[in-house]
Design a protein around this motif. Structure first.
Motif, PDB file in Angstrom:
ATOM      1  N   ASP A   1     -25.951  23.175  28.792  1.00 11.02           N
ATOM      2  CA  ASP A   1     -25.439  22.306  27.695  1.00 11.02           C
ATOM      3  C   ASP A   1     -24.395  22.687  26.759  1.00 11.02           C
ATOM      4  O   ASP A   1     -24.852  23.051  25.458  1.00 11.02           O
ATOM      5  CB  ASP A   1     -26.650  21.631  27.131  1.00 11.02           C
TER       6      ASP A   1
ATOM      7  N   SER B   1     -22.438  21.153  25.451  1.00  5.79           N
ATOM      8  CA  SER B   1     -22.266  20.178  24.206  1.00  5.79           C
ATOM      9  C   SER B   1     -22.955  20.178  22.983  1.00  5.79           C
ATOM     10  O   SER B   1     -22.627  19.994  22.004  1.00  5.79           O
ATOM     11  CB  SER B   1     -22.503  18.843  24.844  1.00  5.79           C
ATOM     12  N   ARG B   2     -23.831  21.120  23.158  1.00  2.00           N
ATOM     13  CA  ARG B   2     -24.752  21.447  21.930  1.00  2.00           C
ATOM     14  C   ARG B   2     -23.677  21.948  20.744  1.00  2.00           C
ATOM     15  O   ARG B   2     -23.881  21.523  19.554  1.00  2.00           O
ATOM     16  CB  ARG B   2     -25.787  22.512  22.085  1.00  2.00           C
ATOM     17  N   PHE B   3     -22.628  22.771  21.125  1.00  2.00           N
ATOM     18  CA  PHE B   3     -21.765  23.329  20.433  1.00  2.00           C
ATOM     19  C   PHE B   3     -20.638  22.437  19.914  1.00  2.00           C
ATOM     20  O   PHE B   3     -19.568  22.534  19.243  1.00  2.00           O
ATOM     21  CB  PHE B   3     -21.336  24.529  20.702  1.00  2.00           C
ATOM     22  N   GLY B   4     -20.485  21.378  20.602  1.00  2.00           N
ATOM     23  CA  GLY B   4     -19.368  20.410  20.515  1.00  2.00           C
ATOM     24  C   GLY B   4     -18.243  20.992  21.495  1.00  2.00           C
ATOM     25  O   GLY B   4     -16.950  20.511  21.388  1.00  2.00           O
TER      26      GLY B   4
ATOM     27  N   GLY C   1     -26.599  17.006  23.491  1.00  2.00           N
ATOM     28  CA  GLY C   1     -25.326  16.574  22.817  1.00  2.00           C
ATOM     29  C   GLY C   1     -25.104  17.313  21.567  1.00  2.00           C
ATOM     30  O   GLY C   1     -25.989  18.181  21.005  1.00  2.00           O
ATOM     31  N   PRO C   2     -24.160  17.303  20.777  1.00  2.00           N
ATOM     32  CA  PRO C   2     -23.421  17.854  19.850  1.00  2.00           C
ATOM     33  C   PRO C   2     -24.606  17.940  18.631  1.00  2.00           C
ATOM     34  O   PRO C   2     -24.990  16.791  18.155  1.00  2.00           O
ATOM     35  CB  PRO C   2     -22.232  17.304  19.108  1.00  2.00           C
ATOM     36  N   ASN C   3     -25.090  19.044  18.066  1.00  2.00           N
ATOM     37  CA  ASN C   3     -26.089  19.025  17.113  1.00  2.00           C
ATOM     38  C   ASN C   3     -25.895  20.196  16.316  1.00  2.00           C
ATOM     39  O   ASN C   3     -26.758  20.783  15.535  1.00  2.00           O
ATOM     40  CB  ASN C   3     -27.372  19.025  17.711  1.00  2.00           C
ATOM     41  N   ARG C   4     -24.554  20.861  16.306  1.00  2.00           N
ATOM     42  CA  ARG C   4     -24.357  22.079  15.374  1.00  2.00           C
ATOM     43  C   ARG C   4     -23.729  21.785  13.942  1.00  2.00           C
ATOM     44  O   ARG C   4     -23.949  22.446  13.083  1.00  2.00           O
ATOM     45  CB  ARG C   4     -23.564  23.086  16.183  1.00  2.00           C
ATOM     46  N   VAL C   5     -22.749  20.652  13.958  1.00  3.14           N
ATOM     47  CA  VAL C   5     -22.166  20.422  12.788  1.00  3.14           C
ATOM     48  C   VAL C   5     -22.788  19.280  11.893  1.00  3.14           C
ATOM     49  O   VAL C   5     -22.704  18.274  12.427  1.00  3.14           O
ATOM     50  CB  VAL C   5     -20.588  20.143  13.112  1.00  3.14           C
TER      51      VAL C   5
END
Lengths: 200, 177, 353, 374
Positions: free
Chosen positions: B65, B67-70, C69-73
């Motif tokens: 994944d 995508s966690r970091f974008g 899915g995106p969860n850092r920013v």
């Protein structure tokens, strides 16, 4: 596979040597035509071996695509006996620089499938054989590859251009006398703009 | 993709001298914010060469994944990408095209050499047709060795690019190198 | 400011040869001020929407695909889109040397302009409609078709084969799917008897149109997906065929504009669906605009669900489906609606035979 | 043929050249097709390969037999474990080495697991070409289960270098066999999800059924092997027709589909995954104890001679010709890679397809560029 001696009998100028179907270079076109007429053969591989020091006698290639362990042990004695005579130095044939060109077929008619190898010895100085792309379209890419890497020309083709190497490549790399151009292992630092632009 | 037209780039940040107005602290502050944002959205260009491309795909799939970091926005067009992951062996035939794709990417752009082949030619370094490391063609920011590197290693490599951006270590890099 | 605008209006009148009653007289300055405020409001709404939508899309995709899915920013990754936008602002602008420069530059501006215009037409609730037009729905459809132009301009102006093919496909797709969409809307208009979006929304206080016109609703959803070029009709981008479709050659902020336009249209089209079929801002307890936004987002989630489930249809099958299936069905639906209205009127004694 | 192709009613249209690749999202690597297009219809297609040509056959002549074994995993990198099998078979034929029985079983188990992993990648990438990302993540998750097993047994997730001349590298780790059962169950469950989601999907079927039909005769003419051949109605499979290793002791069906279109090429692979899972379970049940490697000298010098061995790899017949001159290094290594022949059909079948169908077609052929270019 159908019995190799029967196949050999149906093909002009073919003889069986150690499990291979050997055809003189002049007769290759007729032999392949004959094989096509027999029907049911799938051409699946063309390969060439460069022999700048002359060809040893055709080797008894184990012609089964694979063998069960038991079968392998049983077949072990036959190739072993033929091996000494096969060494290039002891070859009875005069040492003529040549290419060994092999066409490999799979017999699709029979239930048990096997590899049939058709072997041609061609002159190294003038390596030209007729193309079989009209008989088996599969030969199209295979012949191009052999020409590209080994430099054996297939006459009667519409197009003979490099397939794997870039079009301005010089030489045929799989020949034994091919010398690869030397290159630097680690060139100058890539951050240098000039180096990056000249790196190609 | 063969795009013959070369991009006519407007000046990117850092390529030309920043105007006197935004020199100094303001310029520095803007650059810090931009670099922070760049680090958090490194969009890779969809560009797989060989074995490592499969691990690159795996890194983008559900278990690892990316995508966690974008970073999961794999852009098929180099015009919209920030990061080129060179995943696999670069051959002589491919090298000019790789350079073209790199040129088509807009500044600021980063290159990650993934796997032994991209780093230095790997097991194929002695071959007659293999480029000995992609850094002979384009400037590389992060090297991820391995044959092939695990997806975790690739993610770590991309995070290294992010860390370098946050620490402003890529600041002095000459553009269009 | 007002004087300047008045001059412009007068000048425009002179060119168009309109009668002497000045347009500027009909436009007091506070109207213009309100228009400006509405415009700013629409832009802010658009930007917030786009940020939320992209976040929802990425997180929803994660949910469907067994990942995070995106969860850092920012909290839950909410600021990821802001982050991406700022990054794209700082990217180099590349213009291909062979591009048709004017067209290439106008295209991304056009797509966002149209989106903002569409936002100005939506009835967010009683009294919160920025621009009330008595032909609102016609204007909405007309304006949304200009999107096609923007896509075609981008495809042509880029001077790239992939862009051109992507643009051409989109034109064929959007223009054809406008027909069933308009036909499905006409049924609603016939029932309501008005072209004004606000009237259509408020007329559904008791029963939503989706229950009266289910066939039209299905046709609307399909055509809306096609209009928005969302999967299974995402021919425009068609990453696997045309690299990035019409915006292959766009980078940096211009690409952001396309991206924004795409998601902004997703919101406005879903909002139109809510107005037409789900009673617009009608709802108990909560303020009307909350209902409106909430319903729209549910509609959007439904569209995203479709997007993450289906595969891309083939171009020719898509066109065939439109001309041979959707349009006949919507015409039949129209006929039935007309007959139904007449029967209803006869039953309720509105007309005498 | 689709309805999209229309007569140009007096309208002058211009053909144009479209270079699909080498950097293109749907070419699965650095394959390039030079297409001549009329609108969206392909007029003619030409394969342009070689962007990954690494000169491996020449490299082999400079290193020893044992050193070359890991290289063999790098061609068809999606099915890394299966490639050395053909190479090892050829070497074992050359040196008359008898592989211990347990090693043969381990080879079959690891080989079939690798085949499952490889086919899963194919299923994932064909739906990815239809822009379906969700099913792609399902199959890649399923593949992860298999990759874990391969990693446990060989130390590498992707390029599984497990087979060596005379047997296999290492014995099974502790507690591996129950893990296999669990992983296969979980994989098959995910595969069923995928099957339900994709195979019956109207859009998917509409885009693949009847597209680029390759008849059995044509497939033979063009030298297509593997699952792509079996999709044309033939049950040609070396595992059954010329059983190597211990395949003759396993009870399995050769899967085939009748029509030879893109859908069949996709579906036959899905069926083969289930069949391979069955074979792994059988082999695990029959697994005997014993040695895992025959005695092979560290510095191995086979007698001068030549051997050819072919196996049914994930993409078709993988063949190795090894010529020895009696030294520690091979005199000549030639490999017959299945993908290289399989792509020969592309120029013949492409004319008349739309671009979308063309992409579905090349995805259904399931080629790997490392396998084509070597």
């Amino acid at each position: 596979m159908r019995d190799i001696t029967i196949i050999a009998a149906a093909i002009p100028a073919a003889e069986v040597k150690d499990g291979l179907l050997v055809v003189p270079a002049k007769e290759i076109e007729g032999a392949l035509d004959g094989l096509k007429r027999l029907g049911g053969f799938m051409l699946f591989d063309i390969s060439a071996v460069d022999r700048p020091t002359g060809s040893p006698a055709p080797q008894p290639a184990a012609s089964t695509p694979g063998a069960a362990p038991g079968a392998l042990a049983a077949a072990a004695s036959a190739p072993a006996s033929a091996v000494p005579g096969a060494a290039p130095a002891q070859s009875s044939a005069p040492a003529q620089p040549c290419f060994e060109l092999s066409y490999r077929f799979m017999d699709m008619r029979e239930k048990a499938k096997d590899v049939l190898t058709l072997r041609v010895i061609i002159d190294r100085d003038h390596p030209v054989v007729p193309s079989v792309a009209r008989l088996w379209p599969a030969a199209d890419v295979l012949e191009r590859e052999v020409w590209d890497l080994m430099g054996i020309e297939f006459s009667g083709r519409l197009k003979q251009e490099r397939i794997l190497l870039k079009s301005d490549f010089v030489g045929h790399p799989l020949r034994k006398d091919f010398v690869a151009p030397k290159r630097e292992r680690f060139p100058s630092p890539s951050w240098d703009r000039k180096a990056a632009e000249g790196g190609l | 993709m063969e795009l013959t037209d070369t991009g006519v780039g407007l000046p990117a940040h850092g390529q030309s001298e920043p105007s006197t107005l935004i020199k100094g602290k303001v310029h520095d502050g803007i650059e810090s914010i931009l670099d922070f944002c760049r680090g958090n959205s490194l969009w890779p260009v969809t560009f797989g060469l060989a074995c490592c491309a499969i691990e690159m795909m795996t890194a983008g799939s559900a278990r690892y994944d990316l995508s966690r970091f974008g970073f999961e926005v794999f852009r098929p067009s180099p015009r919209q990408a920030d990061l080129m992951i060179v995943a696999g062996t670069v051959t002589d035939k491919m090298a000019p095209l790789l350079k073209t794709i790199y040129d088509q990417m807009p500044e600021p752009k980063y290159v990650l050499a993934m796997g032994g082949c991209a780093v230095c030619g790997g097991p194929f370094a002695d071959s007659y047709s293999v480029v000995q490391g992609v850094d002979t063609i384009v400037p590389v920011d992060v090297y991820v060795p391995g044959c092939p590197p695990r997806p975790e290693a690739l993610i770590d490599g991309i995070l290294k690019v992010r860390a370098m951006l946050r620490d402003r270590k890529l600041k002095e890099r000459p553009f269009n190198a | 400011m007002v004087g300047f605008l008045t001059t412009i209006f007068n000048w425009a009148q002179g060119i168009l040869g309109l009668p002497a009653t000045s347009l500027a007289d009909a436009l007091p300055w506070w109207d213009i001020l309100w228009a400006f405020i509405y415009f700013v409001g629409a832009v802010i709404l658009l930007i917030i929407n786009v940020i939320m939508l992209i976040w929802i899309e990425r997180r929803a995709a994660g949910f469907f695909q067994e990942r995070v899915g995106p969860n850092r920013v920012g909290p839950l990754g909410l600021l990821q889109t802001v982050n991406d936008t700022i990054k794209l602002l700082g990217k180099e602008w590349i213009m291909p040397a062979a591009a048709d420069k004017l067209i290439y530059l106008i295209a991304p501006l056009l797509i966002v302009t149209i989106s903002v215009t569409m936002y100005g037409l939506l009835p967010y609730g009683p009294g919160i409609t920025p621009v009330t037009l008595n032909v609102g729905i016609l204007f909405f459809l007309a304006i949304s078709s200009v999107n096609t132009l923007s896509v075609l301009m981008a495809g042509w102006g880029s001077n790239n084969k992939y862009s051109l093919l992507g643009g051409m496909r989109t034109v064929a797709q959007i223009i054809s799917y406008e027909i069933p969409m308009a036909l499905s809307i006409i049924g609603i208009v016939m029932i309501t008897g008005s072209l004004d979006l606000g009237t259509i929304a408020s007329s559904q206080a008791h029963v939503w149109n989706v229950f009266i016109q289910p066939v039209a609703f299905v046709i609307f959803v399909i055509s809306a997906l096609a209009e928005l070029t969302k999967s299974p009709f995402d021919m425009t981008e068609a990453e696997q065929e045309f690299v990035a479709g019409y915006h292959t050659e766009y980078s940096g902020i211009r690409f952001t504009l396309f991206f924004m336009g795409e998601y902004a249209n997703l919101f406005s089209m879903s909002a139109l669906g809510v107005v037409l079929f789900f009673g617009g801002a009608n709802g108990p307890f909560l303020p009307p605009w909350v209902w409106f936004i909430g319903k729209t987002y549910v509609f959007i989630l439904f569209m995203l669900w479709i997007r993450w489930t289906f595969l891309r249809i083939r171009v020719d099958k898509m066109m065939k489906f439109n001309w041979k299936v959707l349009i006949p069905i919507s015409l039949a639906n129209l006929l039935l609606t007309g007959v139904g209205i007449k029967i209803w009127q006869a039953a309720t004694g509105a007309i005498k035979w | 043929m689709s309805d999209f192709i229309t007569e140009a009613d007096g309208l002058e249209t211009q053909e144009f050249i479209l270079n699909l690749g080498p950097q293109h999202p749907s070419t699965h690597g650095v394959y390039r097709a030079r297409l001549i297009m009329d609108g969206e219809t392909v007029i003619s297609a030409e394969n342009k390969v070689g962007y990954l040509h690494r000169g491996i056959e020449k490299l082999a002549e400079g290193i020893t037999y044992a050193q070359f074994t890991p290289y063999t995993t790098r061609f068809d990198y999606v099915a890394g474990a299966l490639q050395p099998w053909a190479w090892c078979l050829a070497l074992e034929k050359l040196g008359n080495i008898v592989v211990p029985e347990r090693a043969e079983y381990l080879r079959v188990i690891v080989g079939e697991l690798q085949r499952i992993a490889s086919h899963l990648v194919m299923l994932g990438s064909i739906v990815l070409d239809f822009s379906a990302i969700t099913p792609w993540t399902y199959v890649f998750n399923a593949r992860e289960d298999i990759s874990d097993l391969l990693e446990a047994v060989s130390g590498s997730r992707l390029l599984v270098n497990y087979f060596v001349n005379g047997g296999v590298n290492a014995d099974l780790p502790e507690g591996w066999i129950p893990k296999v059962e669990k992983a296969l169950d979980s994989m098959l469950k995910r595969l069923d999800d995928f099957d339900r989601m994709v195979s019956g999907n109207e859009i998917f079927v509409g885009r693949t059924k009847g597209i680029a039909v390759v008849s059995a005769e044509e497939a033979i003419e063009y030298g297509i092997t593997g699952a792509s051949l079996r999709a044309s109605g033939l049950t040609f499979d070396l595992r059954k027709d010329s059983p190597y290793s211990i395949y003759d002791r396993l009870d399995f069906e050769v899967q085939s589909m009748p029509a030879g279109d893109s859908f069949d090429r996709y579906y036959v692979r899905l069926l083969e995954i289930r069949e391979s899972a069955k074979m792994v379970r059988q082999a695990l049940k029959q697994l005997p104890a014993g040695d895992i490697r025959a005695k092979v000298a560290k510095v191995w010098r086979p007698a001068p001679g030549e051997a050819y061995a072919a196996i049914e790899a994930a993409r078709g017949i993988m063949g190795y010709q090894v010529v020895s001159d009696g030294t520690v290094k091979p005199y000549r290594v030639h490999m017959r890679s299945p993908s290289f022949c399989n792509i020969g059909i592309i120029p013949a079948k492409a004319p008349g397809l739309t671009l979308q169908d063309f992409i579905a077609f090349i995805a259904s052929l399931d080629f790997v560029l490392g396998d084509i270019d070597r």
